[in-house]
Design a protein around this motif. Structure first.
Motif, PDB file in Angstrom:
ATOM      1  N   VAL A  47      51.487  58.870  46.138  1.00 34.20           N
ATOM      2  CA  VAL A  47      52.220  57.657  46.508  1.00 34.20           C
ATOM      3  C   VAL A  47      51.238  56.519  46.791  1.00 34.20           C
ATOM      4  CG1 VAL A  47      53.719  56.584  48.236  1.00 34.20           C
ATOM      5  CG2 VAL A  47      54.252  58.873  47.370  1.00 34.20           C
ATOM      6  N   PHE A  48      50.194  56.809  47.535  1.00 39.43           N
ATOM      7  CA  PHE A  48      49.172  55.795  47.821  1.00 39.43           C
ATOM      8  C   PHE A  48      48.475  55.365  46.529  1.00 39.43           C
ATOM      9  CE2 PHE A  48      49.847  57.326  52.059  1.00 39.43           C
ATOM     10  CZ  PHE A  48      49.504  56.261  52.894  1.00 39.43           C
ATOM     11  N   TRP A  49      48.179  56.332  45.672  1.00 35.25           N
ATOM     12  CA  TRP A  49      47.513  56.034  44.406  1.00 35.25           C
ATOM     13  C   TRP A  49      48.362  55.111  43.545  1.00 35.25           C
ATOM     14  CZ3 TRP A  49      42.912  56.076  42.393  1.00 35.25           C
ATOM     15  CH2 TRP A  49      42.741  56.064  41.007  1.00 35.25           C
ATOM     16  N   PHE A  50      49.672  55.330  43.528  1.00 32.04           N
ATOM     17  CA  PHE A  50      50.581  54.531  42.715  1.00 32.04           C
ATOM     18  C   PHE A  50      50.566  53.066  43.134  1.00 32.04           C
ATOM     19  CE2 PHE A  50      54.692  52.487  42.194  1.00 32.04           C
ATOM     20  CZ  PHE A  50      54.895  52.628  40.833  1.00 32.04           C
ATOM     21  N   PHE A  51      50.481  52.801  44.433  1.00 32.18           N
ATOM     22  CA  PHE A  51      50.575  51.435  44.933  1.00 32.18           C
ATOM     23  C   PHE A  51      49.205  50.755  45.092  1.00 32.18           C
ATOM     24  CE2 PHE A  51      54.746  53.029  46.355  1.00 32.18           C
ATOM     25  CZ  PHE A  51      55.553  51.997  45.907  1.00 32.18           C
ATOM     26  N   ARG A  52      48.173  51.315  44.505  1.00 29.21           N
ATOM     27  CA  ARG A  52      46.847  50.721  44.636  1.00 29.21           C
ATOM     28  C   ARG A  52      46.777  49.360  43.925  1.00 29.21           C
ATOM     29  NH1 ARG A  52      47.082  54.123  40.465  1.00 29.21           N
ATOM     30  NH2 ARG A  52      45.832  53.798  38.571  1.00 29.21           N
ATOM     31  N   VAL A  53      45.925  48.496  44.446  1.00 32.19           N
ATOM     32  CA  VAL A  53      45.687  47.187  43.844  1.00 32.19           C
ATOM     33  C   VAL A  53      44.218  47.119  43.442  1.00 32.19           C
ATOM     34  CG1 VAL A  53      45.710  44.694  44.177  1.00 32.19           C
ATOM     35  CG2 VAL A  53      47.478  46.106  45.253  1.00 32.19           C
ATOM     36  N   PRO A  54      43.916  47.250  42.153  1.00 32.43           N
ATOM     37  CA  PRO A  54      42.516  47.245  41.717  1.00 32.43           C
ATOM     38  C   PRO A  54      41.914  45.841  41.764  1.00 32.43           C
ATOM     39  CG  PRO A  54      43.962  47.321  39.818  1.00 32.43           C
ATOM     40  CD  PRO A  54      44.852  47.420  41.027  1.00 32.43           C
ATOM     41  N   ASN A  55      40.611  45.768  41.976  1.00 29.89           N
ATOM     42  CA  ASN A  55      39.906  44.489  41.920  1.00 29.89           C
ATOM     43  C   ASN A  55      39.594  44.168  40.464  1.00 29.89           C
ATOM     44  OD1 ASN A  55      39.760  43.985  44.729  1.00 29.89           O
ATOM     45  ND2 ASN A  55      38.082  45.450  44.914  1.00 29.89           N
ATOM     46  N   ARG A  56      40.090  43.033  39.977  1.00 33.23           N
ATOM     47  CA  ARG A  56      39.854  42.642  38.593  1.00 33.23           C
ATOM     48  C   ARG A  56      39.485  41.166  38.526  1.00 33.23           C
ATOM     49  NH1 ARG A  56      44.491  46.301  35.532  1.00 33.23           N
ATOM     50  NH2 ARG A  56      43.493  48.262  36.125  1.00 33.23           N
ATOM     51  N   ASP A  57      38.488  40.861  37.708  1.00 31.86           N
ATOM     52  CA  ASP A  57      38.069  39.478  37.514  1.00 31.86           C
ATOM     53  C   ASP A  57      38.922  38.863  36.403  1.00 31.86           C
ATOM     54  OD1 ASP A  57      36.043  39.629  39.438  1.00 31.86           O
ATOM     55  OD2 ASP A  57      34.656  40.536  37.993  1.00 31.86           O
ATOM     56  N   ILE A  58      39.849  37.998  36.790  1.00 34.18           N
ATOM     57  CA  ILE A  58      40.761  37.359  35.844  1.00 34.18           C
ATOM     58  C   ILE A  58      40.177  36.020  35.418  1.00 34.18           C
ATOM     59  CG2 ILE A  58      43.126  36.609  35.431  1.00 34.18           C
ATOM     60  CD1 ILE A  58      42.866  39.588  36.112  1.00 34.18           C
ATOM     61  N   VAL A  59      40.052  35.815  34.106  1.00 35.22           N
ATOM     62  CA  VAL A  59      39.515  34.554  33.593  1.00 35.22           C
ATOM     63  C   VAL A  59      40.631  33.728  32.979  1.00 35.22           C
ATOM     64  CG1 VAL A  59      37.269  35.607  33.177  1.00 35.22           C
ATOM     65  CG2 VAL A  59      38.955  35.575  31.336  1.00 35.22           C
ATOM     66  N   ASP A  60      40.358  32.459  32.726  1.00 33.62           N
ATOM     67  CA  ASP A  60      41.366  31.572  32.140  1.00 33.62           C
ATOM     68  C   ASP A  60      41.507  31.852  30.648  1.00 33.62           C
ATOM     69  OD1 ASP A  60      41.800  30.334  34.568  1.00 33.62           O
ATOM     70  OD2 ASP A  60      40.314  28.757  34.198  1.00 33.62           O
ATOM     71  N   HIS A  61      42.752  31.725  30.158  1.00 29.65           N
ATOM     72  CA  HIS A  61      43.044  31.943  28.740  1.00 29.65           C
ATOM     73  C   HIS A  61      43.975  30.853  28.228  1.00 29.65           C
ATOM     74  CE1 HIS A  61      41.326  36.033  28.584  1.00 29.65           C
ATOM     75  NE2 HIS A  61      41.818  36.176  29.795  1.00 29.65           N
ATOM     76  N   LYS A  62      43.835  30.532  26.944  1.00 35.79           N
ATOM     77  CA  LYS A  62      44.749  29.588  26.305  1.00 35.79           C
ATOM     78  C   LYS A  62      45.458  30.239  25.121  1.00 35.79           C
ATOM     79  CE  LYS A  62      45.120  24.953  24.322  1.00 35.79           C
ATOM     80  NZ  LYS A  62      44.395  23.714  23.916  1.00 35.79           N
ATOM     81  N   THR A 171      54.010  27.440  37.404  1.00 31.99           N
ATOM     82  CA  THR A 171      52.902  27.532  36.459  1.00 31.99           C
ATOM     83  C   THR A 171      52.513  28.997  36.305  1.00 31.99           C
ATOM     84  OG1 THR A 171      52.041  25.343  37.033  1.00 31.99           O
ATOM     85  CG2 THR A 171      50.498  26.894  36.022  1.00 31.99           C
ATOM     86  N   SER A 172      52.421  29.456  35.085  1.00 29.33           N
ATOM     87  CA  SER A 172      51.996  30.835  34.840  1.00 29.33           C
ATOM     88  C   SER A 172      50.537  30.839  34.422  1.00 29.33           C
ATOM     89  CB  SER A 172      52.852  31.482  33.745  1.00 29.33           C
ATOM     90  OG  SER A 172      52.627  30.866  32.487  1.00 29.33           O
ATOM     91  N   LYS A 173      49.793  31.808  34.897  1.00 29.99           N
ATOM     92  CA  LYS A 173      48.396  31.967  34.530  1.00 29.99           C
ATOM     93  C   LYS A 173      48.197  33.379  34.003  1.00 29.99           C
ATOM     94  CE  LYS A 173      46.462  28.582  37.762  1.00 29.99           C
ATOM     95  NZ  LYS A 173      45.464  28.347  38.845  1.00 29.99           N
ATOM     96  N   ALA A 174      47.776  33.468  32.751  1.00 29.14           N
ATOM     97  CA  ALA A 174      47.612  34.771  32.106  1.00 29.14           C
ATOM     98  C   ALA A 174      46.753  35.700  32.953  1.00 29.14           C
ATOM     99  CB  ALA A 174      46.979  34.597  30.728  1.00 29.14           C
ATOM    100  N   GLY A 175      47.267  36.907  33.178  1.00 28.05           N
ATOM    101  CA  GLY A 175      46.540  37.907  33.952  1.00 28.05           C
ATOM    102  C   GLY A 175      46.869  37.925  35.421  1.00 28.05           C
ATOM    103  N   HIS A 176      47.553  36.889  35.914  1.00 25.62           N
ATOM    104  CA  HIS A 176      47.898  36.832  37.329  1.00 25.62           C
ATOM    105  C   HIS A 176      49.271  37.460  37.579  1.00 25.62           C
ATOM    106  CE1 HIS A 176      44.620  34.146  38.849  1.00 25.62           C
ATOM    107  NE2 HIS A 176      44.514  33.934  37.547  1.00 25.62           N
ATOM    108  N   GLU A 177      49.460  38.034  38.749  1.00 26.52           N
ATOM    109  CA  GLU A 177      50.664  38.798  39.080  1.00 26.52           C
ATOM    110  C   GLU A 177      51.915  37.931  39.162  1.00 26.52           C
ATOM    111  OE1 GLU A 177      52.398  41.695  42.660  1.00 26.52           O
ATOM    112  OE2 GLU A 177      50.304  41.026  42.687  1.00 26.52           O
ATOM    113  N   PHE A 178      53.018  38.468  38.609  1.00 23.38           N
ATOM    114  CA  PHE A 178      54.307  37.827  38.806  1.00 23.38           C
ATOM    115  C   PHE A 178      55.374  38.803  39.293  1.00 23.38           C
ATOM    116  CE2 PHE A 178      55.143  39.586  34.618  1.00 23.38           C
ATOM    117  CZ  PHE A 178      56.493  39.864  34.641  1.00 23.38           C
TER     118      PHE A 178
END
Length: 217
Positions: A47-62, A171-178
């Protein structure tokens, strides 16, 4: 390990259940209670593993279309998207197992122009009809390349709760959580027919990082 905010209720219920069942096992089974307690602790850890939030470097995309979730590409095909686009599009579907990170991310950058929640059935998430018959959400974004892109969270047989935090005008940013889907589920992305698809069926995707397609400006 950082946990997602959607974990609070589930972890509370899981903690109470493990404590009660563990106590009953020790009380009635004594030394044999380990037969019950060990599997309970394994499930509790999952259960804890399922709800983990990984650290990820999100860059800008067009032009890039980013994998909206962690999972496996199970479908790439031309379909008629009849809810918002009202035209043919390329559908890319990614299936998430209960072991995947279940954070849902914007596949493209732009502006949210449509959102809707649909109650529905709970067919297994890899079933083709789950895209139109299961509990689901639909979001459309006007991308920075002036394309309309639709993406859909789909509940699976296990998943019974979908959340999405976006609103029209955001505003939506590719790779960011919604949003977030609890347990097994699927994400569909509907792209213009002239989109260059860079993934293939069977590929494992990392949400917010991997490029699955490129759109023409």
């Amino acid at each position: 390990m950082k946990l997602h905010k959607e974990s609070k209720g589930t972890i509370l219920v899981a903690t109470i259940a493990v404590a009660v069942l563990g106590f009953l096992a020790v009380y009635f089974l004594e030394i044999w209670s380990l037969i019950i307690i060990i599997p309970l602790l394994i499930l509790y850890g999952l259960v804890f593993w399922f709800f983990r939030v990984p650290n990820r470097d999100i860059v800008d995309h067009k032009e890039n279309v980013i994998a909206p979730v962690d999972g496996k590409v199970v479908m790439i095909k031309e379909v008629f998207e009849d809810e918002f686009l009202k035209e043919k599009a390329i559908q890319v579907s990614i299936f998430m197992s209960p072991l995947n990170v279940h954070i849902c991310r914007y596949p493209v950058s732009g502006k949210v122009i449509y959102k809707k929640y649909h109650p529905g059935k709970y067919l297994v998430a890899w079933h083709e009809k789950s895209s139109t018959e299961n509990e689901r959400t639909t979001v459309a974004v006007e991308s920075l390349t002036n394309h309309k892109v639709v993406f859909r969270q789909i509940a699976g047989y296990v998943a019974r709760r979908i959340v999405f935090y976006c609103n029209e005008g955001d505003t939506s940013k590719a790779g960011h959580e919604f949003g977030f889907i609890k347990f097994g589920s699927r994400m569909d992305v509907f792209l213009p027919l002239d989109t260059e698809i860079t993934c293939k069926i069977g590929d494992k995707t990392k949400g917010g990082i991997d490029v699955i397609a490129k759109m023409k400006e």
